[in-house]
Design an enzyme around this catalytic site. Structure first.
Site, short mmCIF file in Angstrom:
data_model
loop_
_atom_site.label_atom_id
_atom_site.label_comp_id
_atom_site.label_asym_id
_atom_site.label_seq_id
_atom_site.Cartn_x
_atom_site.Cartn_y
_atom_site.Cartn_z
NE ARG A 152 3.11 3.13 -4.60
CZ ARG A 152 2.28 3.22 -5.68
NH1 ARG A 152 1.19 3.80 -5.63
NH2 ARG A 152 2.68 2.77 -6.67
CE LYS A 160 1.74 -1.22 -6.76
NZ LYS A 160 0.33 -1.10 -6.71
CD GLU A 192 -7.20 0.46 -2.94
OE1 GLU A 192 -6.74 0.72 -4.21
OE2 GLU A 192 -6.36 -0.12 -2.19
C1 LIG Z 1 -0.52 -0.07 -7.12
C2 LIG Z 1 -1.99 0.00 -6.77
C3 LIG Z 1 -2.91 0.88 -6.97
C4 LIG Z 1 -2.43 2.12 -7.90
O1 LIG Z 1 -1.51 2.86 -7.57
P1 LIG Z 1 -0.71 3.67 -9.00
O2 LIG Z 1 0.43 4.19 -8.33
O3 LIG Z 1 -1.71 4.58 -9.20
O4 LIG Z 1 -0.37 2.72 -9.96
C5 LIG Z 1 -4.00 0.99 -6.35
N1 LIG Z 1 -4.40 0.07 -5.37
C6 LIG Z 1 -3.65 -1.05 -5.03
C7 LIG Z 1 -3.97 -2.06 -4.13
C8 LIG Z 1 -2.43 -0.94 -5.77
O5 LIG Z 1 -1.55 -1.91 -5.48
#
Ligand SMILES: *Cc1c(COP(=O)(O)O)cnc(C)c1O
Length: 339
Positions: free
Chosen positions: A80, A183, A219
């Site tokens: 990722r 991210k 989300e």
């Molecule tokens: C990090 C994150 C998540 C959750 O991801 P995981 O890999 O399950 O911890 C979900 N939404 C956003 C916006 C994130 O930054």
């Protein structure tokens, strides 16, 4: 070291012994370095400071009943991060190097890994930033990868419980063709006002609809959404949500349990039909949803009539935690066990 009250730790920063660093210069990544300094010394014109060339990750290490230390799906976080790097023109850190850094930082801070019984874990925060000086808008030529750890308490201090969420229509976290799938810190800056509004009004977190039509579920704050009905696990398909590794794991476990799994746009009105729903991410695994209020439209979608988490959410939660702590076999090869 002063005794740490593991079970009551919050999600905050605690100084540990070491962090791990790696520098990208002259077109290549250097060696991993163990460092005991908490601060970074970077150029004031670094691209991470001005133009948001910054990516991060979040994962956890768990101490099992057998005493072994497990890191959950670090290869998925590495991939990722690579996707994020492609998204904002940063050099990709190879998966092997990423996983090596996770091992190194966890081992060096072993005394901060909470005991099994506490239900706490060691949170791992990898960060990749553009450090090269640049005034024009261009990607940097130098980068730094840093990873630090901090022990965090169990998310549910009073046991697995539901929370209320609120749809925020005034602000978007990410645009459909923007950086929502990466991210990056910029998405979080964009979410701060909506998050504060939700918290000030007594909600666990803000809930986003798709930015273009304001019609579909995107989300739950910084967590993915899933709903359950008719023995089906349903999660949104969208070009602006972050691909959660927890969600991906839950989809697999749901399938293993004989549920159908659907990934498709979820219209807001469908919220009234779910038997269970939750927000999912590394921090909580699952945070079950009690209800979702749409204040502007005077609507409240009550998911949990009795205020308790649903049976399927609870089963999924227990199953994933059991794999993370090594209580149940890791049939999907998700866990990296430290030797
Ligand atoms: C990090 C994150 C998540 C959750 O991801 P995981 O890999 O399950 O911890 C979900 N939404 C956003 C916006 C994130 O930054």
């Amino acid at each position: 070291m002063k005794e740490i009250d593991w079970a009551n730790l919050s999600f905050g920063y605690m100084k540990t012994d070491y962090n791990v660093r790696c520098y990208y210069r002259d077109g290549k990544w250097g060696e991993l370095e163990l460092c005991s300094e908490e601060t970074l010394n970077i150029h004031m014109a670094a691209t991470c400071l001005h133009y948001g060339q910054e990516a991060f990750e979040g994962l956890k290490a768990y101490r099992g009943k057998d005493g072994k230390i497990r890191i959950f799906r670090p290869d998925a976080n590495a991939e990722r991060l690579q996707s994020t790097c492609r998204g904002i023109l940063m050099p990709e850190l190879p998966t092997e190097k990423f996983c090596e850094a996770m091992k190194m930082v966890v081992k060096a801070n072993e005394r901060f890994i909470p005991p099994y019984e506490s239900g706490a874990a060691l949170y791992i925060r990898p960060l990749l930033i553009g450090t090269g000086a640049q005034v024009g808008v261009h990607p940097a030529s130098e980068y730094m990868f840093v990873v630090f750890v901090t022990p965090v308490g169990p998310y549910f201090k009073g046991g697995f419980a539901t929370n209320p969420y609120v749809i925020i229509r005034q602000f978007d976290r990410a645009a459909p063709l923007g950086t929502g799938t990466y991210k990056v810190g910029g998405n979080y800056a964009a979410s701060l006002r909506a998050n504060k509004m939700a918290h000030d009004a007594g909600y666990a977190s803000e809930f986003y609809l798709d930015a273009k039509e304001k019609k579909y579920i995107d989300e739950c704050g910084a967590a993915n959404f899933f709903g359950i009905k008719d023995n089906t696990y349903i999660t949104p398909l969208s070009t602006s949500i972050l691909p959660s590794i927890t969600n991906r794991s839950l989809m697999q476990l749901a399938e293993d349990m004989g549920l159908k799994v659907e990934r498709r746009p979820i219209p807001e009105e469908e919220l009234s039909t779910f038997e269970e729903a939750g927000a999912c991410g590394t921090a909580a695994v699952i945070s079950p949803i009690q209800r979702i209020d749409d204040l502007e439209n005077n609507k409240s979608y009550v998911i949990s009539k009795d205020g308790k988490p649903g049976p399927i959410s609870e089963k999924l939660y227990n199953k994933l935690r059991a794999i993370q702590y090594g209580d149940e076999p890791d049939v999907h090869n998700w866990v990296m066990v430290l030797d």
